[in-house]
Scaffold this active site. Structure first.
Site, PDB file in Angstrom:
ATOM      1  N   ASP A  61       0.840  -1.203   0.000  1.00  0.00           N
ATOM      2  CA  ASP A  61       0.000   0.000   0.000  1.00  0.00           C
ATOM      3  C   ASP A  61       0.871   1.247   0.000  1.00  0.00           C
ATOM      4  OD1 ASP A  61      -2.056  -1.688   0.107  1.00  0.00           O
ATOM      5  OD2 ASP A  61      -2.872  -1.001   2.036  1.00  0.00           O
ATOM      6  N   ASP A  91       0.853   4.243  -2.544  1.00  0.00           N
ATOM      7  CA  ASP A  91       0.653   5.643  -2.165  1.00  0.00           C
ATOM      8  C   ASP A  91       1.762   6.523  -2.728  1.00  0.00           C
ATOM      9  OD1 ASP A  91      -1.601   4.928  -0.868  1.00  0.00           O
ATOM     10  OD2 ASP A  91      -0.717   4.920   1.141  1.00  0.00           O
ATOM     11  N   SER A 127     -35.846  -8.231 -13.015  1.00  0.00           N
ATOM     12  CA  SER A 127     -35.422  -9.017 -11.866  1.00  0.00           C
ATOM     13  C   SER A 127     -35.303 -10.479 -12.313  1.00  0.00           C
ATOM     14  CB  SER A 127     -36.452  -8.845 -10.760  1.00  0.00           C
ATOM     15  OG  SER A 127     -35.964  -9.421  -9.595  1.00  0.00           O
ATOM     16  N   LYS A 175     -24.818 -15.724  -7.187  1.00  0.00           N
ATOM     17  CA  LYS A 175     -25.762 -14.627  -7.024  1.00  0.00           C
ATOM     18  C   LYS A 175     -25.216 -13.774  -5.891  1.00  0.00           C
ATOM     19  CE  LYS A 175     -30.687 -13.617  -6.897  1.00  0.00           C
ATOM     20  NZ  LYS A 175     -30.585 -12.433  -6.075  1.00  0.00           N
ATOM     21  N   GLU A 210     -23.223  -6.124  -9.716  1.00  0.00           N
ATOM     22  CA  GLU A 210     -23.528  -5.832  -8.323  1.00  0.00           C
ATOM     23  C   GLU A 210     -22.389  -5.042  -7.689  1.00  0.00           C
ATOM     24  OE1 GLU A 210     -26.882  -7.357  -8.654  1.00  0.00           O
ATOM     25  OE2 GLU A 210     -26.466  -7.392  -6.493  1.00  0.00           O
ATOM     26  N   LYS A 258     -31.912 -20.138  -4.961  1.00  0.00           N
ATOM     27  CA  LYS A 258     -31.516 -19.532  -3.686  1.00  0.00           C
ATOM     28  C   LYS A 258     -31.124 -20.620  -2.696  1.00  0.00           C
ATOM     29  CE  LYS A 258     -32.535 -15.504  -2.657  1.00  0.00           C
ATOM     30  NZ  LYS A 258     -33.400 -14.404  -2.937  1.00  0.00           N
TER      31      LYS A 258
HETATM   32  S1  IVH Z   1     -28.796 -11.394 -13.876  1.00  0.00           S
HETATM   33  C1  IVH Z   1     -32.341  -9.870 -16.074  1.00  0.00           C
HETATM   34  N1  IVH Z   1     -26.846 -12.454 -12.453  1.00  0.00           N
HETATM   35  O1  IVH Z   1     -30.086 -10.363  -8.225  1.00  0.00           O
HETATM   36  C2  IVH Z   1     -31.238 -10.520 -15.350  1.00  0.00           C
HETATM   37  N2  IVH Z   1     -28.350 -10.990 -11.356  1.00  0.00           N
HETATM   38  O2  IVH Z   1     -32.791 -10.993  -7.548  1.00  0.00           O
HETATM   39  C3  IVH Z   1     -31.028  -9.928 -14.035  1.00  0.00           C
HETATM   40  N3  IVH Z   1     -27.854 -10.579  -9.004  1.00  0.00           N
HETATM   41  O3  IVH Z   1     -31.457  -7.565  -9.821  1.00  0.00           O
HETATM   42  C4  IVH Z   1     -29.681  -9.924 -13.539  1.00  0.00           C
HETATM   43  N4  IVH Z   1     -26.048 -11.829  -8.912  1.00  0.00           N
HETATM   44  O4  IVH Z   1     -29.055  -7.400  -8.971  1.00  0.00           O
HETATM   45  C5  IVH Z   1     -27.918 -11.646 -12.439  1.00  0.00           C
HETATM   46  N5  IVH Z   1     -25.060 -13.406 -11.343  1.00  0.00           N
HETATM   47  C6  IVH Z   1     -26.129 -12.612 -11.326  1.00  0.00           C
HETATM   48  C7  IVH Z   1     -26.540 -11.922 -10.168  1.00  0.00           C
HETATM   49  C8  IVH Z   1     -27.675 -11.118 -10.224  1.00  0.00           C
HETATM   50  C9  IVH Z   1     -26.854 -11.015  -8.245  1.00  0.00           C
HETATM   51  C10 IVH Z   1     -28.921  -9.664  -8.542  1.00  0.00           C
HETATM   52  C11 IVH Z   1     -29.324  -8.634  -9.553  1.00  0.00           C
HETATM   53  C12 IVH Z   1     -30.804  -8.786  -9.733  1.00  0.00           C
HETATM   54  C13 IVH Z   1     -31.180  -9.512  -8.487  1.00  0.00           C
HETATM   55  C14 IVH Z   1     -32.452 -10.290  -8.687  1.00  0.00           C
END
Ligand code: IVH
Length: 668
Positions: free
Chosen positions: A32, A36, A81, A115, A175, A315
Site C-alpha cells: 500500500d 501511495d 429481476s 448470485k 452488483e 436460492k
Molecule cells: S442477472 C435480467 N446475475 O439479483 C437478469 N443478477 O434478484 C437480471 N444478481 O437484480 C440480472 N447476482 O441485482 C444476475 N449473477 C447474477 C446476479 C444477479 C446477483 C442480482 C441482480 C438482480 C437480483 C435479482
C-alpha cells in the site's frame, strides 16, 4: 513538456495496473505504501502541471463536491429481476420451459454464476469511457450515481484497449458489494463511534451508494462484479460468456466463479459444488444464477413483464441453526456503549462454529422476549454476522431466567444511561476501565497516533496496574515503570517509551482523530485541523464557524462543541499540551503550496478543466474548495456563464478571477 506528459501517462498506467492487480485479481505486486508513493508522485506532477490533469486520472477518483441530490435517469434497456427457485425439481422445470420456448430444442449451454448479494447497477460506457452509472430503481428509471461509482476502484473509468475494438455503447450490469472483511471492520468502527451498525453488507452497500458525498463512498471501499449487459451497439458474439471474456480483457471484473456447462444436470452439479465454497469468497452470496448462454436463444425466449425467461436464480437455504442461550454478557465499547452478547451452545452455521451472537440492544431483547435457557434460532445476517432471530416455542425450561438490564456498568460499576433514542445503554463514567482500554487502543492505532509497540496486551497491563488513567499519562511513562511488567525487558521498555515520545509530533489532525470525539473520524479531523490550524482556534470556534466549514455538518459541529465545552475535554487538551503533544496542523507541504490555506469557489464552465479536475487542482495546490460563496471565500474562479455565485461574491466583496488568472495562481 512531452517528457512530463509521458511521465504522467506512465504513472497513470502503472497505477491503473496496480488497481487491477489489487482489486480484480487479488494479487497485488506492491505494498500500500508503495502504491501511495506512486500516487503522490503523480499528484506532485499534476500539481506542477495542472493543465495536464484529465478527468480520468487516478487522482480524480474522488469527485470534488457532494451532489445535492441524485438525478433520475431512464434505462436504455429495462433492468428486470430474476425468478427464484429453491429446489432441484423447479430447476428441471425451468429447463423444460426453456426447451419449450426453443421449440423443443435443447439450449446450447448454460452459464452458472454466483448470485452476489449486493446492489444492482448499470454502467454505461460510450467510446470506452464510463459516462453514466445508475441504480436499478424501479427497473425503468434509476438514480444517477456516477460520482459515487467513480470512487470504486475496480470499476474502470476507461475500458482498456480502445484500439477501436470497443463498441460505441456498452452497458455493463452487475452488483456493487461491500467485501465482507471490510464491511466487518467498518461496522466495528461504527459501533466504536457510537453509530448504529449496518444489518448486513447489502444494506451497507445500498446505504453507501445513496451517500451524497463521494468521499464517504471512497472511504468504504466498495467493490463490484459484473454479471450482465444492457444496451450494446454493433455485433454481438454468439454467447454471453464470450462477451464477458471480452469485457474482462477490457478491464471489467466478472466473477471468477462462473462455470460454463452443457446442460441442466451439469448446472446442478455446479450449483452444489459452489454451495460448498461460497463462504470462502470475499463477498456474500445468497444463491446461484443459471442463464442460457447463447444470445440468439435469449432473444427467442424473451421475457415476462418482470423476468427474463432465459435465466433463473437458485436460492440457497437461509443459514439458520438452533442453539441454547447459556448466558448474556455485556460488552463495553470505546464510547461506553453496552452491547448484550448471547453466549450459546456451539453450533455449526454456514461454515463456522458459532458460540456467540449479537443481541444488538435491549429493545431487541424485549422484542424477542428471550430468556436465558431458551432454545433460539441463530441466523447469519447477510450470511455473515450471527444473530439471534427468534425463540423456539414450547422449549422454555422452568428455570429460564429473564435478562436484566444492567443498572451499573458491568466493568467499572459506574452509572449508566439510555441513549438519545432510548435504544442503547451507555456507561457514562469517563474513567471506566473498559472504555479507557478501548480508547487507548484507538488512540495508539495506526490511523491515529500510530504508536508502535503499544499493543492491546500492554494496554491491558497499563490500565490494570493503574499506570495509565488518561491518554496523557502515556507521555510520562518511564523505562523503570515499564520494565517490571510481564513480557517486558529493559530494551522493550525503552522501545515503548521512545515510540510514545515519537508520537508527540503527529500533528493536530491525528490527535483529534485519536481523542474519539463522537462523529469525528479521520476525515473530519483532517478538515478541522486544516481549517483552524491549531487546537486553541478550534476550541474557540463557535457552532456557526464550525458549520461554515466545508463538509462539517451540524452533528459533527455539535459534538466538537460538546467536547470542548466539557471539563473532561478541556482537561484532556491541557494535559496533552503539558505532555508536549503538538496540536497544530501539519503545514509542512502547505508552506510551498501556491494556494496554501486558500478557500476557493469555482463557478461556470472552464475551458481547460472539468469541475472535478479544477477542484483537484486547487486541492493539489494546497487550497480548499467550497460549493457556496461566503465571507471566508478567498476568491471565486468564474468560467463561462457564471451564475448566482458570482453575484454573491460581488455582493460580499470577494475577489473574482478568470480562468487564465486561475491557472497562474495554481503555479504561483
Ligand atoms: S442477472 C435480467 N446475475 O439479483 C437478469 N443478477 O434478484 C437480471 N444478481 O437484480 C440480472 N447476482 O441485482 C444476475 N449473477 C447474477 C446476479 C444477479 C446477483 C442480482 C441482480 C438482480 C437480483 C435479482
Amino acid at each position: 513538456m512531452t517528457d512530463i506528459r509521458q511521465q504522467i501517462e506512465t504513472l497513470r498506467r502503472e497505477i491503473r495496473r496496480h488497481d487491477r492487480l489489487y482489486y480484480v485479481e487479488a494479487a497485488p505486486e506492491i505494498s500500500d505504501r508503495q502504491y501511495d508513493r506512486l500516487m503522490d508522485e503523480l499528484k506532485a506532477l499534476e500539481t506542477a502541471h495542472p493543465e495536464l490533469i484529465t478527468p480520468d486520472s487516478p487522482t480524480q477518483r474522488v469527485a470534488g463536491e457532494p451532489v445535492e441530490a441524485f438525478a433520475t435517469v431512464t434505462h436504455a434497456a429495462a433492468m428486470l429481476s430474476i425468478d427464484n427457485t429453491y429446489d432441484h425439481e423447479s430447476l428441471r422445470e425451468f429447463d423444460r420451459r426453456v426447451r419449450r420456448g426453443l421449440d423443443g430444442r435443447a439450449p446450447g449451454g448454460y452459464v452458472v454464476e454466483p448470485k452476489v448479494d449486493g446492489v444492482a447497477v448499470n454502467l454505461r460506457y460510450e467510446n470506452g469511457r464510463l459516462v453514466l452509472a445508475a441504480t436499478r430503481g424501479d427497473g425503468r428509471t434509476g438514480d444517477d450515481i456516477t460520482a459515487n461509482v467513480r470512487t470504486i476502484r475496480v470499476i474502470p473509468w476507461r475500458l482498456r484497449g480502445d484500439d477501436g475494438g470497443v463498441p460505441e455503447v456498452v452497458e455493463v450490469r452487475g452488483e456493487v458489494f461491500w467485501p465482507t472483511a471490510l464491511f466487518l471492520q467498518a461496522n466495528a468502527r461504527r459501533v466504536e463511534q457510537g453509530l448504529e451498525p449496518f444489518a448486513n453488507p447489502r444494506n451497507g452497500a445500498a446505504g453507501t451508494l445513496k451517500q451524497l458525498d463521494p468521499a464517504v463512498v471512497k472511504e468504504r471501499r466498495l467493490s463490484f462484479v459484473a454479471h450482465g449487459f444492457g444496451e450494446i451497439s454493433g455485433d454481438l458474439p454468439e454467447r454471453a460468456s464470450q462477451l464477458a471474456a471480452r469485457l474482462e480483457r477490457w478491464g471489467v471484473p466478472f466473477s471468477g466463479e462462473t462455470t460454463i456447462v452443457a446442460d441442466i444436470d451439469a448446472a446442478w452439479e455446479a450449483i452444489e459444488a459452489f454451495a460448498a465454497i461460497r463462504h470462502t469468497l470475499p463477498y456474500a452470496v445468497d444463491g446461484a444464477v443459471v442463464k442460457v448462454d447463447r444470445f440468439d436463444e435469449r432473444e427467442d425466449l424473451g421475457a415476462t413483464s418482470r423476468f427474463p425467461r432465459w435465466c433463473i436464480a437458485y436460492k440457497y437455504e437461509a443459514q439458520q441453526a438452533r442453539s441454547v442461550l447459556l448466558d448474556v454478557d455485556f460488552q463495553v465499547g470505546r464510547l461506553g456503549t453496552i452491547t448484550p452478547v448471547a453466549r450459546l451452545t456451539p453450533v455449526q452455521l454456514a461454515g463456522t462454529t458459532v458460540s456467540n451472537a449479537s443481541l444488538h440492544n435491549f429493545d431487541q431483547i424485549e422484542r424477542l422476549g428471550v430468556r436465558i435457557g431458551d432454545t433460539v434460532v441463530v441466523e447469519k445476517a447477510g450470511e455473515i454476522i450471527p444473530q439471534v432471530v427468534e425463540v423456539v416455542d414450547g422449549r422454555r425450561p422452568p428455570d429460564a431466567r429473564a435478562i436484566g438490564v444492567p443498572g451499573a456498568c458491568p466493568v467499572c460499576q459506574g452509572p449508566v444511561a439510555r441513549d438519545e433514542g432510548g435504544v442503547y445503554l451507555r456507561c457514562v463514567n469517563p474513567e471506566c476501565g473498559a472504555q479507557l482500554r478501548e480508547r487507548l487502543r484507538w488512540f495508539a492505532g495506526r490511523n491515529q497516533m500510530d504508536i508502535e509497540h503499544l499493543g492491546p496486551a500492554l494496554i491491558d497491563q497499563l490500565v490494570d496496574t493503574g499506570l495509565v488513567k488518561h491518554f496523557a499519562d502515556l507521555y510520562t511513562l518511564t523505562d523503570e515503570q515499564l520494565t517490571p511488567l510481564e513480557r517486558m525487558g529493559r530494551q522493550s521498555a525503552r522501545n515503548v517509551v521512545e515510540a510514545i515520545a515519537g508520537s508527540k509530533d503527529r500533528g493536530l489532525a491525528r490527535v483529534l482523530a485519536g481523542l474519539g470525539i463522537r462523529h469525528v473520524g479521520g476525515r473530519a479531523a483532517e478538515i478541522l485541523a486544516e481549517t483552524f490550524g491549531d487546537v486553541d482556534a478550534l476550541a474557540a470556534a463557535g457552532p456557526e464557524d464550525l458549520v461554515a466549514t466545508h463538509e462539517i455538518g451540524p452533528v459533527i459541529a455539535a459534538s466538537v462543541r460538546r467536547f470542548f465545552d466539557s471539563g473532561a475535554g478541556r482537561d484532556t487538551i491541557e494535559r496533552l499540551k503539558a505532555a508536549g503533544v503538538r496540536m497544530t496542523a501539519d503545514r509542512a507541504a502547505a508552506g510551498a503550496a501556491p494556494l496554501a490555506g486558500k478557500m476557493v469557489v469555482i463557478t461556470g464552465t472552464l475551458s481547460g478543466f472539468s469541475r472535478a479536475a479544477a477542484t483537484a487542482a486547487v486541492k493539489a495546490a494546497g487550497g480548499r474548495t467550497a460549493s457556496s460563496v461566503s465571507a471566508k471565500t478567498d476568491f471565486v474562479v468564474a468560467g463561462d456563464s457564471p451564475g448566482s455565485k458570482a453575484d454573491k461574491a460581488r455582493a460580499l466583496g470577494v475577489e473574482i478571477i478568470d480562468e487564465a488568472e486561475f491557472v497562474k495562481r495554481l503555479k504561483a
